[in-house]
Design an enzyme around this catalytic site. Structure first.
Site, PDB file in Angstrom:
ATOM      1  N   THR A  70      81.166 -54.734 -44.656  1.00 14.42           N
ATOM      2  CA  THR A  70      80.696 -55.958 -44.913  1.00 14.42           C
ATOM      3  C   THR A  70      80.120 -56.210 -46.537  1.00 14.42           C
ATOM      4  OG1 THR A  70      80.419 -56.794 -42.642  1.00 14.42           O
ATOM      5  CG2 THR A  70      79.354 -58.203 -44.442  1.00 14.42           C
ATOM      6  N   SER A 198      84.305 -47.882 -44.736  1.00 17.26           N
ATOM      7  CA  SER A 198      83.124 -47.881 -43.932  1.00 17.26           C
ATOM      8  C   SER A 198      83.068 -46.758 -43.193  1.00 17.26           C
ATOM      9  CB  SER A 198      83.153 -49.267 -42.972  1.00 17.26           C
ATOM     10  OG  SER A 198      82.089 -49.138 -42.023  1.00 17.26           O
ATOM     11  N   HIS A 200      81.546 -45.713 -40.200  1.00 16.72           N
ATOM     12  CA  HIS A 200      81.786 -45.737 -39.009  1.00 16.72           C
ATOM     13  C   HIS A 200      83.034 -45.807 -38.286  1.00 16.72           C
ATOM     14  CE1 HIS A 200      81.804 -50.024 -37.507  1.00 16.72           C
ATOM     15  NE2 HIS A 200      81.401 -50.045 -38.855  1.00 16.72           N
ATOM     16  N   THR A 236      66.942 -47.509 -51.913  1.00 16.55           N
ATOM     17  CA  THR A 236      66.831 -46.127 -51.649  1.00 16.55           C
ATOM     18  C   THR A 236      67.974 -45.585 -51.012  1.00 16.55           C
ATOM     19  OG1 THR A 236      64.549 -46.150 -51.659  1.00 16.55           O
ATOM     20  CG2 THR A 236      65.294 -44.221 -50.542  1.00 16.55           C
ATOM     21  N   CYS A 322      84.583 -58.248 -34.119  1.00 14.23           N
ATOM     22  CA  CYS A 322      83.420 -59.115 -34.938  1.00 14.23           C
ATOM     23  C   CYS A 322      83.574 -60.658 -34.343  1.00 14.23           C
ATOM     24  CB  CYS A 322      83.786 -59.048 -36.544  1.00 14.23           C
ATOM     25  SG  CYS A 322      83.726 -57.529 -37.017  1.00 14.23           S
TER      26      CYS A 322
END
Lengths: 380, 401
Positions: A70, A198, A200, A236, A322
């Protein structure tokens, strides 16, 4: 448990979790810190970037670490749109994109951008002619997903990239979240300027992703802050997640290069399902990803079917994870011209390199059984 | 289509007279090293060319790797075909079709070592030319500047056909020119100087001056990363890390502010020269470019160079910064070089270093201090690292990836 919802998310490899734990407990420094603890973390970050760059066959500096799909899609589309709005305000995408693309486009429309949503054919694929007609003087960005998350159709990315070479002012963004490690993705050869991935979805951890940004392409950052990641993505660095992602990508790539297992297993499922009366397979046969199959069982709402299989410890999905909480027909299937009543029955199985032949056999058996059982109930 | 072998042409080596054997031997080693993970491959070095026998290994990958080997003028993948005219014609056609692009022209170069072959060179030219022209109506012949040169060589055992000529990395084979010590600072220039030296066949050993705590562990890491990039060129680079803090403090104490830079460079050069002697090098290599900074004016070089009689090679001396940066980018060292860490040259920089130092003056200032024991101590305590490609990750971190 038979987990066949790998397009929603995958189970992280054990080695990936081990790496995450070790980095987070031993090398926990902030890569920006000057001292040795920070230096170790920075070294890990560099090594992760080096490894991912090698696997994707791009330069290290062309990779930006993000929080996932996203963010990558938002960052690429908004960032390029804002950076280059002096050149024009027209964007092109498709009607079957992931919500993180579609909704980003809608936000940009409110900001004064004009967006063309290309239609798809019965296989869920856009046509190059449509794209060419849609391009105009003001066009600055074309965003097309590589593999559709609901039906698995592969878009003609290479052909689009070749076409767009004739329009040097138009950037090309690809949402490759579903394709990494499943279908060939050649960032340079396909002429891609920005590409979202992405972790995952390829057995890494949630919360890390990659935005590939071709050298020479610039963007306006979404986040203001400490100017990490070549000043394009502040925050970070998630060292543990990034190292884990480098490992997951390498392992997935190894599977991808050495195994045609996915297509074999999927083929078995397809053959078995096509023999069942009232099953309609939506995923086209050609030019599709090997791990996704979308089908409807006529007369049963998708939700009912998903829960019925769950009772047998088999996990599949209605549409994309989603949007599956809203009981709406998949917009991708509707865009393909599938009738709403059929679309409301659509379910998706998605495999991983860990799926076994036994699991597939059991799944097929349970699908047949479930249809048989449900039929009895519905008729009664 | 499966290529059988790759033909390597030497270029410059073939003019090297008595050294030729040594050069060919070094080149053969370089080729073997880049292909070390293909044990099936055989490398045959002959007087005027070399063959890489593929033994069914993937030619694409091997071609990619050969492109980076110094000492190769050009090379061609070659098809071995039985000496049957029809088969040969068919294979030749397939080869040309594979590389043909709209508008290409061609010519045929025939060599007939096997005089018993039915056709002579003229006959070969005619037969193959006709076959290609009939089957590829859009191609035409150009004997002066063809885009495709189809080489047909008929030997006793078989015929060899090739039509691609791939440009090599030129230069001289790794190590064929002897050893030189590269002063590697961490900036943009010195890795480029190292690369250009390696291209001329120098075996480069890098020397870095390290001044903790004034310079951080990261500035050292930066140099290790640069050495790692250079190690990819020839498969390994030695890196000497010289402890320099004590000497730098001494200089600050003993030498007037505007001359500290000149003395620093002179001492660096003396230490490098001592290391060169210890490791049997023949030259010192620097990334100096004329007029770029205070220490690189002609006056400075004159005052600094005086401490050694060893040849100092300055590959970048007449180059513009922009051109140096271009090379740094192609060899992938630029982004490492611009990491913002202090090195020993930047920490102690005086506010106004002499751009035109006088040799007599610097000699005079230095005459009050005996630097020799400090130099010996620095050389003794120098740490030698051998940097291998992809080695820049510590053991304890390795299994994380």
């Amino acid at each position: 448990m038979i987990y066949l919802d790998n397009s929603a998310t995958t189970q992280p490899y054990k080695e990936v979790i081990d790496a995450f734990v070790k980095v987070s407990s031993t090398f926990f420094g902030n890569p920006s810190s000057l001292h040795g603890v920070g230096e170790k973390a920075e070294k890990l970050l560099q090594q992760a970037r080096r490894q991912i760059a090698q696997l994707l066959k791009v330069k290290e500096k062309e990779l930006l670490f993000t929080s996932g799909g996203t963010e990558g899609n938002n960052m690429a589309i908004k960032g390029i749109a804002k950076q280059y709005q002096h050149r024009g305000n027209h964007l092109i995408t498709t009607t079957i994109e992931h919500p993180s693309v579609i909704e980003t486009m809608k936000q940009l429309e409110k900001d004064g951008f004009e967006v063309t949503y290309l239609p798809v054919d019965g296989d869920g694929r856009i046509s190059l002619d449509d794209l060419q007609v849609a391009i105009k003087e003001e066009t600055i960005l074309v965003s097309v997903m590589h593999v559709n998350n609901e039906i698995g159709t592969i878009q003609p990315i290479k052909a689009i990239g070749t076409l767009l070479k004739e329009y040097p002012k138009v950037f090309f963004h690809v949402d490759a979240v579903q394709s990494v490690g499943k279908v060939p993705l050649e960032l340079y050869e396909f002429g891609i300027d920005a590409c979202t991935m992405s972790s995952h979805k390829f057995h890494g951890l949630k919360g890390s992703g990659i935005l590939y940004l071709r050298q020479g392409v610039s963007l306006t950052p979404l986040l203001a802050g400490g100017n990490q990641e070549s000043e394009l993505r502040s925050g970070t660095e998630n060292t543990g997640g990034i190292v884990a992602m480098a490992k997951a990508l390498r392992m997935t790539n190894d599977y991808f290069n050495s195994s045609s297992k996915l297509s074999h297993l999927m083929n078995e499922i397809r053959i078995a399902l096509s023999e069942i009366e009232d099953v309609i397979i939506h995923t086209p046969i050609k030019e599709t990803a090997p791990h996704i199959l979308n089908f409807s069982v006529k007369g049963f709402k998708s939700e009912v079917f998903v829960h019925a299989l769950e009772e047998n410890d088999i996990y599949i999905s209605t549409t994309s994870a989603c949007s599956s909480k809203h009981a709406q027909a998949s917009s991708t299937l509707l865009a393909m011209g599938i009738k709403e009543e059929i679309a409301l029955s659509a379910v998706r199985v998605s495999l991983s390199y860990h799926t076994t032949a036994d699991e597939v056999e059991k799944f097929i058996h349970e699908v047949k059984n479930t249809i048989f059982q449900l039929r009895k109930v519905m008729k009664a | 289509m499966k290529y059988d072998r790759i033909l390597i042409r030497y270029g410059e080596i073939s003019t090297k007279g008595r050294n030729r054997k040594n050069f060919i031997d070094k080149l053969r080693k370089s080729v073997k090293r880049v292909l070390h993970d293909f044990p099936e491959i055989k490398v045959e070095g002959q007087r005027d060319r070399m063959f890489v026998l593929l033994n069914d290994q993937p030619h694409e990958e091997i071609i990619e790797r050969l492109k980076g080997v110094f000492g190769i003028q050009s090379f061609s993948p070659v098809l071995k075909v039985e000496k049957d005219l029809d088969t040969m014609k068919e294979k030749a056609l397939q080869l040309i079709q594979k590389v043909y692009q709209e508008g290409d022209t061609f010519k045929i170069t025939a060599k007939r070592a096997d005089k018993s072959f039915a056709l002579d060179t003229f006959g070969i030219n005619q037969a193959f030319g006709a076959h290609i022209l009939t089957n590829m109506p859009s191609i035409s012949v150009d004997v002066k500047k063809p885009s495709i040169n189809l080489v047909i060589e008929v030997r006793k055992e078989a015929s060899y056909i090739s039509c691609e000529n791939i440009k090599g990395a030129v230069g001289l084979p790794a190590g064929s020119s002897g050893k030189g010590m590269l002063m590697l600072s961490g900036g943009i220039d010195s890795p480029v100087a190292g690369y250009l030296s390696m291209k001329r066949g120098i075996e480069v050993e890098a020397v870095h001056f390290y001044s903790p705590p004034f310079t951080s562990e990261r500035s050292k890491q930066k140099v290790i990363d640069l050495a790692e990039k250079l190690s990819r060129i020839n498969g390994g680079v030695a890196l000497h890390i010289v402890p320099f803090t004590e000497i730098q403090q001494l200089i600050q104490k003993q030498i007037p502010d505007n001359y500290t830079m000149t003395t620093t460079r002179r001492l660096m050069l003396r230490i490098t020269d001592a290391l060169r002697e210890k490791y049997q090098g023949l030259s010192i290599i620097t990334g100096e470019s004329l007029g770029q900074v205070a220490s690189q004016t002609m006056e400075s070089m004159y005052a600094i160079n005086e401490v050694v009689s060893t040849p100092i090679l300055r590959p970048l001396i007449m180059m513009d910064k922009a051109d140096i940066i271009d090379i740094a980018q192609t060899i992938d060292t630029h982004d490492i070089s611009i990491r913002p860490f202090e090195d020993c040259c930047t920490v102690f920089v005086p506010s106004s270093p002499k751009t035109k130092p006088k040799l007599e003056k610097v000699q005079h200032f230095e005459s009050y201090t005996d630097f020799e024991p400090y130099i010996q101590k620095a050389v003794e305590n120098t740490e030698k690292l051998v940097i291998m490609p992809n080695s820049n990750i510590e053991k304890e971190m390795e299994d994380l990836f």
